[in-house]
Design a protein around this motif. Structure first.
Motif, PDB file in Angstrom:
ATOM      1  N   THR A   1       0.846  -1.070  -0.199  1.00 14.43           N
ATOM      2  CA  THR A   1       0.079  -0.012   0.090  1.00 14.43           C
ATOM      3  C   THR A   1       0.782   1.254   0.096  1.00 14.43           C
ATOM      4  OG1 THR A   1      -1.717  -1.079   1.190  1.00 14.43           O
ATOM      5  CG2 THR A   1      -1.788   1.282   1.107  1.00 14.43           C
ATOM      6  N   ALA A   2       1.927   1.209   0.937  1.00 18.69           N
ATOM      7  CA  ALA A   2       2.853   2.483   0.837  1.00 18.69           C
ATOM      8  C   ALA A   2       3.616   2.756  -0.285  1.00 18.69           C
ATOM      9  CB  ALA A   2       3.986   2.023   2.051  1.00 18.69           C
ATOM     10  N   PHE A   3       3.900   1.424  -1.061  1.00 20.63           N
ATOM     11  CA  PHE A   3       4.435   1.489  -2.303  1.00 20.63           C
ATOM     12  C   PHE A   3       3.292   2.303  -3.269  1.00 20.63           C
ATOM     13  CE2 PHE A   3       6.047  -0.204  -6.535  1.00 20.63           C
ATOM     14  CZ  PHE A   3       7.161   0.401  -6.512  1.00 20.63           C
ATOM     15  N   SER A   4       2.060   1.812  -3.399  1.00 19.92           N
ATOM     16  CA  SER A   4       1.212   2.215  -4.524  1.00 19.92           C
ATOM     17  C   SER A   4       0.999   3.906  -3.954  1.00 19.92           C
ATOM     18  CB  SER A   4      -0.019   1.657  -4.294  1.00 19.92           C
ATOM     19  OG  SER A   4      -0.451   2.082  -3.062  1.00 19.92           O
ATOM     20  N   ILE A   5       0.963   4.292  -2.610  1.00 23.34           N
ATOM     21  CA  ILE A   5       1.201   5.710  -2.466  1.00 23.34           C
ATOM     22  C   ILE A   5       2.233   6.395  -3.075  1.00 23.34           C
ATOM     23  CG2 ILE A   5       0.982   7.482  -0.519  1.00 23.34           C
ATOM     24  CD1 ILE A   5      -0.750   5.518   0.900  1.00 23.34           C
ATOM     25  N   ALA A   6       3.464   5.764  -2.871  1.00 22.34           N
ATOM     26  CA  ALA A   6       4.807   6.303  -3.275  1.00 22.34           C
ATOM     27  C   ALA A   6       4.787   6.597  -4.643  1.00 22.34           C
ATOM     28  CB  ALA A   6       5.821   5.511  -3.021  1.00 22.34           C
ATOM     29  N   LEU A   7       4.260   5.634  -5.418  1.00 23.63           N
ATOM     30  CA  LEU A   7       4.003   5.917  -7.122  1.00 23.63           C
ATOM     31  C   LEU A   7       3.031   6.905  -7.203  1.00 23.63           C
ATOM     32  CD1 LEU A   7       3.648   2.248  -8.409  1.00 23.63           C
ATOM     33  CD2 LEU A   7       5.709   3.750  -8.329  1.00 23.63           C
ATOM     34  N   ALA A   8       2.070   7.225  -6.432  1.00 22.37           N
ATOM     35  CA  ALA A   8       1.056   8.369  -6.943  1.00 22.37           C
ATOM     36  C   ALA A   8       2.101   9.624  -6.438  1.00 22.37           C
ATOM     37  CB  ALA A   8      -0.165   8.128  -5.926  1.00 22.37           C
ATOM     38  N   THR A   9       2.549   9.520  -5.354  1.00 23.12           N
ATOM     39  CA  THR A   9       3.402  10.793  -4.853  1.00 23.12           C
ATOM     40  C   THR A   9       4.397  11.149  -6.153  1.00 23.12           C
ATOM     41  OG1 THR A   9       3.035  10.341  -2.570  1.00 23.12           O
ATOM     42  CG2 THR A   9       4.665  11.798  -3.396  1.00 23.12           C
ATOM     43  N   LEU A  10       5.127  10.109  -6.579  1.00 23.88           N
ATOM     44  CA  LEU A  10       5.979  10.260  -7.540  1.00 23.88           C
ATOM     45  C   LEU A  10       5.574  10.837  -8.881  1.00 23.88           C
ATOM     46  CD1 LEU A  10       8.606   9.825  -9.152  1.00 23.88           C
ATOM     47  CD2 LEU A  10       8.075   7.503  -9.758  1.00 23.88           C
ATOM     48  N   LEU A  11       4.354  10.465  -9.158  1.00 22.24           N
ATOM     49  CA  LEU A  11       3.485  11.004 -10.450  1.00 22.24           C
ATOM     50  C   LEU A  11       3.022  12.406 -10.183  1.00 22.24           C
ATOM     51  CD1 LEU A  11       1.392   8.279 -11.589  1.00 22.24           C
ATOM     52  CD2 LEU A  11       3.157   9.155 -12.835  1.00 22.24           C
ATOM     53  N   LEU A  12       2.703  12.787  -8.730  1.00 30.07           N
ATOM     54  CA  LEU A  12       2.329  14.055  -8.748  1.00 30.07           C
ATOM     55  C   LEU A  12       3.313  15.168  -8.715  1.00 30.07           C
ATOM     56  CD1 LEU A  12      -0.581  13.500  -6.088  1.00 30.07           C
ATOM     57  CD2 LEU A  12      -0.711  14.471  -8.188  1.00 30.07           C
ATOM     58  N   LEU A  13       4.326  14.688  -8.069  1.00 28.95           N
ATOM     59  CA  LEU A  13       5.402  15.518  -7.757  1.00 28.95           C
ATOM     60  C   LEU A  13       6.093  15.584  -9.002  1.00 28.95           C
ATOM     61  CD1 LEU A  13       7.008  14.736  -4.280  1.00 28.95           C
ATOM     62  CD2 LEU A  13       5.345  16.390  -4.788  1.00 28.95           C
ATOM     63  N   GLY A  14       6.434  14.587  -9.724  1.00 28.28           N
ATOM     64  CA  GLY A  14       7.081  14.447 -10.987  1.00 28.28           C
ATOM     65  C   GLY A  14       6.475  15.427 -12.047  1.00 28.28           C
ATOM     66  N   THR A  15       5.342  15.147 -12.093  1.00 31.64           N
ATOM     67  CA  THR A  15       4.439  15.916 -13.200  1.00 31.64           C
ATOM     68  C   THR A  15       4.403  17.438 -12.864  1.00 31.64           C
ATOM     69  OG1 THR A  15       2.847  14.208 -13.481  1.00 31.64           O
ATOM     70  CG2 THR A  15       2.120  16.224 -14.121  1.00 31.64           C
ATOM     71  N   GLU A  16       4.526  17.808 -11.558  1.00 31.25           N
ATOM     72  CA  GLU A  16       4.500  19.186 -11.241  1.00 31.25           C
ATOM     73  C   GLU A  16       6.086  19.911 -11.467  1.00 31.25           C
ATOM     74  OE1 GLU A  16       3.778  22.994  -9.770  1.00 31.25           O
ATOM     75  OE2 GLU A  16       2.519  21.583 -10.458  1.00 31.25           O
ATOM     76  N   ARG A  17       6.971  18.949 -11.088  1.00 29.46           N
ATOM     77  CA  ARG A  17       8.376  19.707 -11.342  1.00 29.46           C
ATOM     78  C   ARG A  17       8.647  19.811 -12.949  1.00 29.46           C
ATOM     79  NH1 ARG A  17      13.389  20.387  -8.801  1.00 29.46           N
ATOM     80  NH2 ARG A  17      11.710  20.752  -7.066  1.00 29.46           N
ATOM     81  N   LEU A  18       8.127  18.685 -13.827  1.00 27.10           N
ATOM     82  CA  LEU A  18       8.216  18.761 -15.127  1.00 27.10           C
ATOM     83  C   LEU A  18       7.618  20.001 -15.714  1.00 27.10           C
ATOM     84  CD1 LEU A  18       9.694  17.282 -17.491  1.00 27.10           C
ATOM     85  CD2 LEU A  18       7.149  15.926 -17.732  1.00 27.10           C
ATOM     86  N   ARG A  19       6.076  20.042 -15.105  1.00 25.95           N
ATOM     87  CA  ARG A  19       5.487  21.216 -15.672  1.00 25.95           C
ATOM     88  C   ARG A  19       6.263  22.640 -15.520  1.00 25.95           C
ATOM     89  NH1 ARG A  19       2.316  25.266 -13.674  1.00 25.95           N
ATOM     90  NH2 ARG A  19       2.896  24.593 -11.668  1.00 25.95           N
ATOM     91  N   THR A  20       6.675  22.506 -14.249  1.00 24.86           N
ATOM     92  CA  THR A  20       7.468  24.069 -13.698  1.00 24.86           C
ATOM     93  C   THR A  20       8.691  24.079 -14.514  1.00 24.86           C
ATOM     94  OG1 THR A  20       6.679  23.639 -11.860  1.00 24.86           O
ATOM     95  CG2 THR A  20       8.366  25.088 -11.665  1.00 24.86           C
ATOM     96  N   GLU A  21       9.577  23.078 -14.603  1.00 30.38           N
ATOM     97  CA  GLU A  21      10.792  23.329 -15.498  1.00 30.38           C
ATOM     98  C   GLU A  21      10.428  23.514 -16.861  1.00 30.38           C
ATOM     99  OE1 GLU A  21      13.708  23.652 -14.326  1.00 30.38           O
ATOM    100  OE2 GLU A  21      13.548  22.653 -12.410  1.00 30.38           O
ATOM    101  N   LEU A  22       9.575  22.936 -17.594  1.00 29.22           N
ATOM    102  CA  LEU A  22       9.121  23.167 -18.908  1.00 29.22           C
ATOM    103  C   LEU A  22       8.641  24.671 -19.098  1.00 29.22           C
ATOM    104  CD1 LEU A  22       8.867  21.642 -21.736  1.00 29.22           C
ATOM    105  CD2 LEU A  22       6.328  21.358 -21.084  1.00 29.22           C
TER     106      LEU A  22
END
Length: 423
Positions: free
Chosen positions: A22-43
């Motif tokens: 369960t923690a790993f699935s939450i980690a993947l969700a967090t990775l997607l959220l933070l990664g998308t936000e950082r990619l959006r900001t840097e782009l």
């Protein structure tokens, strides 16, 4: 309260394998959220940093986004060129401080070739109005001199003094050069410092050199049976007849709209002048739809992960009836049971968020150089932005709220229900 933390930790540890998933699935969700936000900001930052200090970009009349894409980002091609006489007329305007004409169309092993004047190295700005700097060598002076962007030199292993050959048209990265200008090689005389913009992926030559390599070409193809040797090209008139676009700086920013109107009303040929900042906003509105879709998908993954947390705790609740009843029997009240399960959910969510943030940081560190080399997108490790803190906090809060559902269920279980055998 410390006793509840201890019990919650020990209880979670006893079910560590189930909760780890369960923690790993939450980690993947967090990775997607933070990664998308950082990619959006840097782009957005990379797009905005591509050009600054240029008041207008002038070219043949077309869409403002299209003009921005091919003149700044080297994406696509111009539907038409502007005449050299128009460049001179623009430069003669009293409110215009400088004009830097550019010509595009050729390439070198997939990297675009930009022909311009030496004023390009003086007036072009990027980022926070930063000037171009040479890492090695000097700007072009002789006819067949070339100045390389940082990515071109790094990926192709070029150094100052090396000979390069340009190709007509786009070409392909790492592939054979079609329509090669093999009879007129260039010498690398300079390598620009890295900028994190399309400049890094560009080969720069003079406008006269662009004319020279096309003296024996017509309609995009070499003239059969006719060749002008490299040592004979200076006998010809190398003044360009047309250019792709022109970067314009004004004496005062207040004159930008009056000069834009003059360009729109120019009678010799249909031209348009765009404000780079406005065109970038229009471009970002187009990209913004995909950005919102990515964020929505990441949020959906987060909801599914939190639903998994609730289902995991609820599924284990039936097996923990006796455990919870024993806690009630030794003096724990219903609120203690509710707090215990809420703390367990918060622990699992916090672990998932921390793991997801670590994965996001590792992804940036590992993929940053590759994205820079292949796509010119700069990703750098830095402190989390306010939006990233907000997203991480939202996941933590949502995980804690989700854990209240099984906690409320356990709260409603009576002491007798837990101690009595079930048949």
């Amino acid at each position: 309260m410390s006793a509840l933390w201890s019990i919650a930790w020990r209880s979670a540890w006893n079910r560590r394998f189930t909760l780890a998933l369960t923690a790993f699935s939450i980690a993947l969700a967090t990775l997607l959220l933070l990664g998308t936000e950082r990619l959006r900001t840097e782009l957005r930052a990379n797009f905005t940093a591509a050009v600054s200090g240029t008041d207008l970009i002038v070219g043949a009349r077309t869409g403002s986004t299209q003009l921005l894409l091919y003149s700044v980002f080297r994406i696509g091609s111009a539907t038409n060129n502007m005449r050299w006489e128009s460049v001179q007329a623009l430069q003669a305007q009293p409110r215009v401080a400088w004009v830097v004409p550019i010509s595009l169309g050729d390439s070198h092993r997939g990297f675009p070739v930009l022909a311009t004047t030496t004023d390009y190295f003086t007036h072009f700005r990027y980022g926070a109005r930063q000037s171009l700097a040479l890492q090695q060598g000097r700007p072009f002076e002789q006819l067949f001199d070339a100045v390389l962007g940082a990515d071109v030199a790094q990926q192709l292993g070029y150094t100052v003094g090396q000979s390069v050959t340009l190709a007509h048209g786009a070409g392909t990265v790492g592939g054979a050069l079609a329509n090669e200008h093999a009879d007129k090689p260039f010498t690398v005389v300079g390598i620009l410092a890295r900028t994190g913009t399309p400049v890094d992926r560009t080969v720069h030559i003079s406008l006269q050199a662009m004319e020279a390599i096309h003296l024996d070409w017509v309609g995009g193809a070499p003239l059969p049976g006719f060749r002008v040797p490299a040592d004979q090209v200076r006998k010809f008139d190398l003044q360009p007849k047309t250019v792709t676009a022109a970067l314009v700086g004004l004496q005062s920013r207040a004159a930008v709209f009056s000069v834009q109107r003059w360009i729109a009303g120019y009678g010799a040929e249909p031209l348009m002048g765009i404000l780079p900042g406005v065109a970038l906003d229009e471009l970002w509105q187009v990209i913004g739809a995909g950005e919102k879709a990515l964020l929505a998908m990441s949020a959906l993954v987060g909801v599914v992960s939190l639903a998994g947390l609730v289902s995991t705790v609820l599924a284990g609740l039936n097996e923990r009836r006796r455990e919870l009843a024993v806690l009630r029997a030794v003096g724990a009240g219903p609120w203690h049971v509710l707090a215990l399960l809420a703390l367990e959910g918060a622990l699992v969510t916090a672990l998932g968020v921390l793991l997801g943030a670590a994965l996001a940081a590792a992804g940036i560190a590992l993929l940053g150089p590759w994205l820079q080399a292949q796509h010119g997108l700069t990703l750098s490790l830095s402190a989390p932005t306010a939006q990233e803190w907000t997203l991480a906090g939202a996941v933590l809060l949502a995980g804690w709220l989700a854990s209240l559902l099984p906690g409320i269920r356990a709260y409603r279980l009576s002491l007798a229900d837990g101690l009595s055998p079930r048949t």
